[in-house]
Design an enzyme around this catalytic site. Structure first.
Site, mmCIF file in Angstrom:
data_model
loop_
_atom_site.group_PDB
_atom_site.id
_atom_site.type_symbol
_atom_site.label_atom_id
_atom_site.label_comp_id
_atom_site.label_asym_id
_atom_site.label_seq_id
_atom_site.Cartn_x
_atom_site.Cartn_y
_atom_site.Cartn_z
ATOM 1 N N HIS A 167 -4.237 1.520 7.829
ATOM 2 C CA HIS A 167 -3.054 1.726 7.868
ATOM 3 C C HIS A 167 -2.817 3.014 6.874
ATOM 4 C CE1 HIS A 167 1.435 1.225 7.998
ATOM 5 N NE2 HIS A 167 1.434 1.942 6.945
ATOM 6 N N GLU A 168 -3.223 2.977 5.670
ATOM 7 C CA GLU A 168 -3.121 4.086 4.705
ATOM 8 C C GLU A 168 -3.941 5.296 5.153
ATOM 9 O OE1 GLU A 168 -0.806 3.426 2.954
ATOM 10 O OE2 GLU A 168 -0.571 1.361 3.098
ATOM 11 N N GLY A 223 0.876 -1.081 0.083
ATOM 12 C CA GLY A 223 -0.066 0.041 0.014
ATOM 13 C C GLY A 223 0.930 1.119 0.056
ATOM 14 N N HIS A 270 -2.231 7.330 7.657
ATOM 15 C CA HIS A 270 -1.088 8.362 6.744
ATOM 16 C C HIS A 270 -2.006 9.705 6.215
ATOM 17 C CE1 HIS A 270 2.550 6.204 6.589
ATOM 18 N NE2 HIS A 270 2.131 4.903 6.062
ATOM 19 N N GLN A 286 2.861 10.029 1.877
ATOM 20 C CA GLN A 286 4.119 9.434 2.045
ATOM 21 C C GLN A 286 4.949 9.986 0.877
ATOM 22 O OE1 GLN A 286 2.246 5.210 2.297
ATOM 23 N NE2 GLN A 286 4.578 5.119 3.495
ATOM 24 N N CYS A 289 6.065 -0.240 7.591
ATOM 25 C CA CYS A 289 5.820 0.873 6.738
ATOM 26 C C CYS A 289 6.764 1.374 6.063
ATOM 27 C CB CYS A 289 5.265 2.190 7.988
ATOM 28 S SG CYS A 289 4.977 3.442 7.035
ATOM 29 N N LEU A 290 6.739 1.737 4.604
ATOM 30 C CA LEU A 290 7.740 2.072 3.815
ATOM 31 C C LEU A 290 8.568 3.364 4.477
ATOM 32 C CD1 LEU A 290 6.203 1.318 0.575
ATOM 33 C CD2 LEU A 290 8.029 0.121 1.580
HETATM 34 O O1 GNR Z 1 3.934 -2.575 2.428
HETATM 35 C C1 GNR Z 1 3.554 -2.605 3.622
HETATM 36 N N1 GNR Z 1 3.044 -3.604 4.571
HETATM 37 C C2 GNR Z 1 2.479 -3.581 5.492
HETATM 38 C C3 GNR Z 1 2.314 -4.657 6.337
HETATM 39 C C4 GNR Z 1 1.495 -4.703 7.589
HETATM 40 C C5 GNR Z 1 0.698 -3.595 7.563
HETATM 41 C C6 GNR Z 1 0.657 -2.471 6.672
HETATM 42 C C7 GNR Z 1 1.540 -2.635 5.561
HETATM 43 S S1 GNR Z 1 1.362 -0.990 4.476
HETATM 44 C C8 GNR Z 1 3.182 -1.228 4.124
HETATM 45 C C9 GNR Z 1 3.187 0.011 3.175
HETATM 46 C C10 GNR Z 1 3.118 1.261 3.596
HETATM 47 O O2 GNR Z 1 3.673 1.620 4.324
HETATM 48 N N2 GNR Z 1 1.956 1.885 3.564
HETATM 49 O O3 GNR Z 1 1.570 3.127 3.971
HETATM 50 NI NI NI Z 2 2.681 3.099 5.853
#
Ligand code: GNR
Ligand code: NI
Length: 170
Positions: free
Chosen positions: A136-137, A49, A140, A54, A94-95
């Site tokens: 999660h997104e 995601g 952000h 980001q 998270c990236l």
């Molecule tokens: O790549 C991603 N893997 C992930 C694994 C577990 C819970 C959430 C994520 S999202 C993350 C990519 C990212 O940072 N998206 O904002």
């Molecule tokens: Ni993230």
């Protein structure tokens, strides 16, 4: 297409609250190119995601693809959670917080109302990892990161670990 630089914690720009997308802009070539660049950046990372926040674009949209084949691209523009049920704990990464993983408790199943890349509204029921990723997104887009669910002490340890990783790769 282009790879976009991904902001990393504790960059204050990750704390920006995203503004709603004007639905009339969705089908413009500029916005469609931005979506393509977000997918390219997410697949390259690789991640499942990516929220616009980001990549320093402070508008309410995100892309997700949970498939191994990278052939199930999903677009969420102006997403809203209209129903939520239950709880699940998932070890998140998270990236924008590279190399850090921690358990986060979120709703187990959600119903999301959103606009798709064709500009049309749709609703989706999600559970499990897809529900985790959407939540999660959406965090952000509200300027929130998964490390905010950790204690201040653990968050400080994360900040120091990332600073050290950056020094050693410089
Ligand atoms: O790549 C991603 N893997 C992930 C694994 C577990 C819970 C959430 C994520 S999202 C993350 C990519 C990212 O940072 N998206 O904002
Ligand atoms: Ni993230």
């Amino acid at each position: 297409m282009a790879l976009l630089p991904i902001l990393e914690f504790p960059d204050p720009r990750l704390r920006t609250v995203a503004a709603p997308v004007d639905p009339a802009q969705v089908t413009t070539p500029e916005f469609q190119r931005l979506l393509d660049d977000m997918f390219e950046t997410m697949y390259d990372a690789p991640g499942i995601g990516l929220a616009a926040s980001q990549v320093d674009v402070h508008q309410r949209f995100m892309v997700i693809d949970l498939s191994d084949e990278k052939n199930e691209p999903r677009v969420f523009i102006n997403p809203e959670i209209v129903e939520r049920d239950g709880e699940q704990v998932y070890q998140e990464g998270c990236l924008s917080v590279p190399g850090i993983f921690a358990d986060v408790t979120r709703a187990n199943s959600i119903r999301v109302r959103s606009i798709g890349r064709d500009g049309a509204p749709y609703e989706l029921d999600a559970e499990g990892l897809l529900a985790v990723c959407i939540q999660h997104e959406m965090d952000h887009l509200a300027g929130k990161l998964f490390v905010d669910y950790l204690s201040p002490l653990k968050r400080e340890m994360v900040r120091k670990k990332l600073a050290k990783q950056r020094r050693q790769s410089a």
